[in-house]
Design a protein around this motif. Structure first.
Motif, PDB file in Angstrom:
ATOM      1  N   ILE A   1       7.806 111.744  66.511  1.00  0.00           N
ATOM      2  CA  ILE A   1       6.783 112.094  65.527  1.00  0.00           C
ATOM      3  C   ILE A   1       5.533 112.429  66.320  1.00  0.00           C
ATOM      4  O   ILE A   1       5.012 111.586  67.059  1.00  0.00           O
ATOM      5  CB  ILE A   1       6.504 110.937  64.559  1.00  0.00           C
ATOM      6  CG1 ILE A   1       7.778 110.546  63.806  1.00  0.00           C
ATOM      7  CG2 ILE A   1       5.393 111.310  63.576  1.00  0.00           C
ATOM      8  CD1 ILE A   1       7.633 109.267  62.983  1.00  0.00           C
ATOM      9  N   GLY A   2       5.064 113.658  66.210  1.00  0.00           N
ATOM     10  CA  GLY A   2       3.870 114.070  66.930  1.00  0.00           C
ATOM     11  C   GLY A   2       2.681 114.186  66.010  1.00  0.00           C
ATOM     12  O   GLY A   2       2.830 114.286  64.790  1.00  0.00           O
ATOM     13  N   THR A   3       1.488 114.143  66.591  1.00  0.00           N
ATOM     14  CA  THR A   3       0.279 114.448  65.832  1.00  0.00           C
ATOM     15  C   THR A   3      -0.373 115.675  66.455  1.00  0.00           C
ATOM     16  O   THR A   3      -0.230 115.935  67.651  1.00  0.00           O
ATOM     17  CB  THR A   3      -0.724 113.291  65.810  1.00  0.00           C
ATOM     18  OG1 THR A   3      -1.312 113.122  67.113  1.00  0.00           O
ATOM     19  CG2 THR A   3      -0.058 111.997  65.379  1.00  0.00           C
ATOM     20  N   ALA A   4      -1.069 116.436  65.628  1.00  0.00           N
ATOM     21  CA  ALA A   4      -1.755 117.640  66.087  1.00  0.00           C
ATOM     22  C   ALA A   4      -3.007 117.843  65.251  1.00  0.00           C
ATOM     23  O   ALA A   4      -3.017 117.546  64.050  1.00  0.00           O
ATOM     24  CB  ALA A   4      -0.845 118.859  65.984  1.00  0.00           C
ATOM     25  N   GLY A   5      -4.052 118.382  65.886  1.00  0.00           N
ATOM     26  CA  GLY A   5      -5.334 118.532  65.194  1.00  0.00           C
ATOM     27  C   GLY A   5      -5.434 119.748  64.313  1.00  0.00           C
ATOM     28  O   GLY A   5      -6.361 119.847  63.503  1.00  0.00           O
ATOM     29  N   SER A   6      -4.511 120.702  64.443  1.00  0.00           N
ATOM     30  CA  SER A   6      -4.592 121.938  63.664  1.00  0.00           C
ATOM     31  C   SER A   6      -3.194 122.493  63.440  1.00  0.00           C
ATOM     32  O   SER A   6      -2.249 122.138  64.162  1.00  0.00           O
ATOM     33  CB  SER A   6      -5.438 122.977  64.406  1.00  0.00           C
ATOM     34  OG  SER A   6      -4.761 123.407  65.585  1.00  0.00           O
ATOM     35  N   PRO A   7      -3.043 123.399  62.453  1.00  0.00           N
ATOM     36  CA  PRO A   7      -1.719 124.013  62.236  1.00  0.00           C
ATOM     37  C   PRO A   7      -1.198 124.755  63.461  1.00  0.00           C
ATOM     38  O   PRO A   7       0.004 124.724  63.736  1.00  0.00           O
ATOM     39  CB  PRO A   7      -1.964 124.956  61.054  1.00  0.00           C
ATOM     40  CG  PRO A   7      -3.106 124.324  60.310  1.00  0.00           C
ATOM     41  CD  PRO A   7      -4.000 123.749  61.378  1.00  0.00           C
ATOM     42  N   ASP A   8      -2.085 125.437  64.198  1.00  0.00           N
ATOM     43  CA  ASP A   8      -1.650 126.160  65.397  1.00  0.00           C
ATOM     44  C   ASP A   8      -1.072 125.196  66.427  1.00  0.00           C
ATOM     45  O   ASP A   8      -0.029 125.460  67.037  1.00  0.00           O
ATOM     46  CB  ASP A   8      -2.803 126.940  66.008  1.00  0.00           C
ATOM     47  CG  ASP A   8      -3.192 128.151  65.180  1.00  0.00           C
ATOM     48  OD1 ASP A   8      -2.397 128.554  64.304  1.00  0.00           O
ATOM     49  OD2 ASP A   8      -4.288 128.700  65.414  1.00  0.00           O
ATOM     50  N   LYS A   9      -1.755 124.069  66.637  1.00  0.00           N
ATOM     51  CA  LYS A   9      -1.253 123.090  67.600  1.00  0.00           C
ATOM     52  C   LYS A   9       0.000 122.396  67.078  1.00  0.00           C
ATOM     53  O   LYS A   9       0.866 121.995  67.861  1.00  0.00           O
ATOM     54  CB  LYS A   9      -2.351 122.083  67.950  1.00  0.00           C
ATOM     55  CG  LYS A   9      -3.467 122.710  68.786  1.00  0.00           C
ATOM     56  CD  LYS A   9      -4.428 121.684  69.358  1.00  0.00           C
ATOM     57  CE  LYS A   9      -5.423 122.359  70.294  1.00  0.00           C
ATOM     58  NZ  LYS A   9      -6.355 121.390  70.919  1.00  0.00           N
TER      59      LYS A   9
END
Length: 323
Positions: free
Chosen positions: A167-175
């Motif tokens: 399960i990853g986290t990302a700050g934006s849809p692109d990331k």
């Protein structure tokens, strides 16, 4: 004349300056290398700001690739002209440097020097986290913060190769798209997302087996709630700022979790560990676990800008300096 980026005082990027120098002759046990590519890491920023202080003036940079140009006495297995990589020792922001011979890892001809320079320290970190801190393997569920970043990308790919669910986290849809391309099974998007709720939902209410936080700030406290009972949390950085104190009662007995604060610099300072982990890193570069893509490439004199971009989250993947 050779050039280096010198840290003259602790603080912002304005404390970095270019300087010329004459490289020393390698002493017994040392080699002199001409550097091809130099990795840029958060530890460079921590050292620049004084969180991890070095004697001043100092040269930052703890990983690079290069060519051996001179070999001191009592160095075995290395010759002038050999391609090498190294990690774990400051002094990298320079065109040339001396290095203890045991730090030099032979770099096979089929591995790109830039790819190795950008990912070697992070890959050592991933090896430490997924072997010594936690035994990653099939069926284990991991939470990887900033799964599109330099470390997060390598962790995600390595954990998936080991059979883990990520399960990853990302700050934006692109990331988030980058994180998915790295192999993340699920991605929680946005700095204000319900991290705990989403993690619990994705794990059927139990929480993950292992969570890795390189963000710091208030994120570590939130991460503790994402882990199952008798799970493990590793705190490996504080890109978002200082971490508020954690009490023993925050870990147990109700939560019954373990908290690790491991140092890849300490890991890489153990010669036998360093050699074994480096072999695994070379294997990961060769089989594509570390995909070799560089997020940003800068000239050596642009080291302040490279650090600023990393610090502000303007990059994805790994960044390098090219002398």
């Amino acid at each position: 004349m050779d050039r280096k980026v010198e840290l003259i005082s602790f603080g912002g990027i304005e404390t970095l300056r270019m300087a010329e120098f004459e490289p020393p002759t390698p002493a017994a046990g040392e080699i002199l290398i001409r550097q091809d590519a130099i990795g840029v890491n958060f530890i460079d920023i921590y050292q620049r700001t004084g969180l991890y202080p070095l004697p001043l003036p100092a040269v930052l940079g703890v990983e690079a690739t290069g060519i051996v140009e001179a070999v001191g006495e009592a160095v075995h297995g290395l010759r002038v002209g050999d391609r090498i990589a190294y990690a774990g020792l400051p002094g990298g922001y320079a065109t040339r440097r001396v290095l203890p011979g045991w730090r030099a890892v032979p770099l096979p001809d089929d591995i790109d020097a830039k790819a190795a320079a950008g990912g070697f320290l992070r890959a050592l970190t991933a090896h430490m986290l997924l072997t010594r801190v936690f035994a990653a393997g099939p069926g284990k569920t991991l939470l990887v913060h900033a799964a599109a970043g330099g470390l997060g990308s390598i962790l995600t790919r390595w954990a998936r190769r080991s059979g883990c669910i990520v399960i990853g986290t990302a700050g934006s849809p692109d990331k988030a798209e980058i994180a998915r391309a790295n192999g993340a099974d699920h991605v929680i998007v946005g700095r204000d997302a319900d991290l705990v709720g989403e993690t619990r939902r994705l794990t059927g209410g139990t929480g993950v087996d292992f969570a890795i936080d390189g963000i710091g700030g208030t994120m570590l406290a939130r991460t503790l709630d994402c882990v199952r009972k008798f799970g493990t949390v590793a705190s490996v950085g504080q890109a978002a700022g200082p971490i508020p104190p954690i009490r023993a009662e925050d870990l147990g007995p109700i939560r019954s979790i373990a908290l690790a604060r491991p140092s890849v610099m300490a890991y890489a300072a153990e010669p036998e560990t360093y050699r074994a982990a480096s072999e695994a890193v070379i294997g990961a570069l060769r089989d594509g676990t570390i995909d070799g893509r560089i997020g940003r490439e800068y000239r050596l004199e642009d080291a302040p800008r490279a650090q600023r971009d990393l610090e502000t989250g303007a990059t994805a993947g790994c960044s390098i300096l090219v002398p």
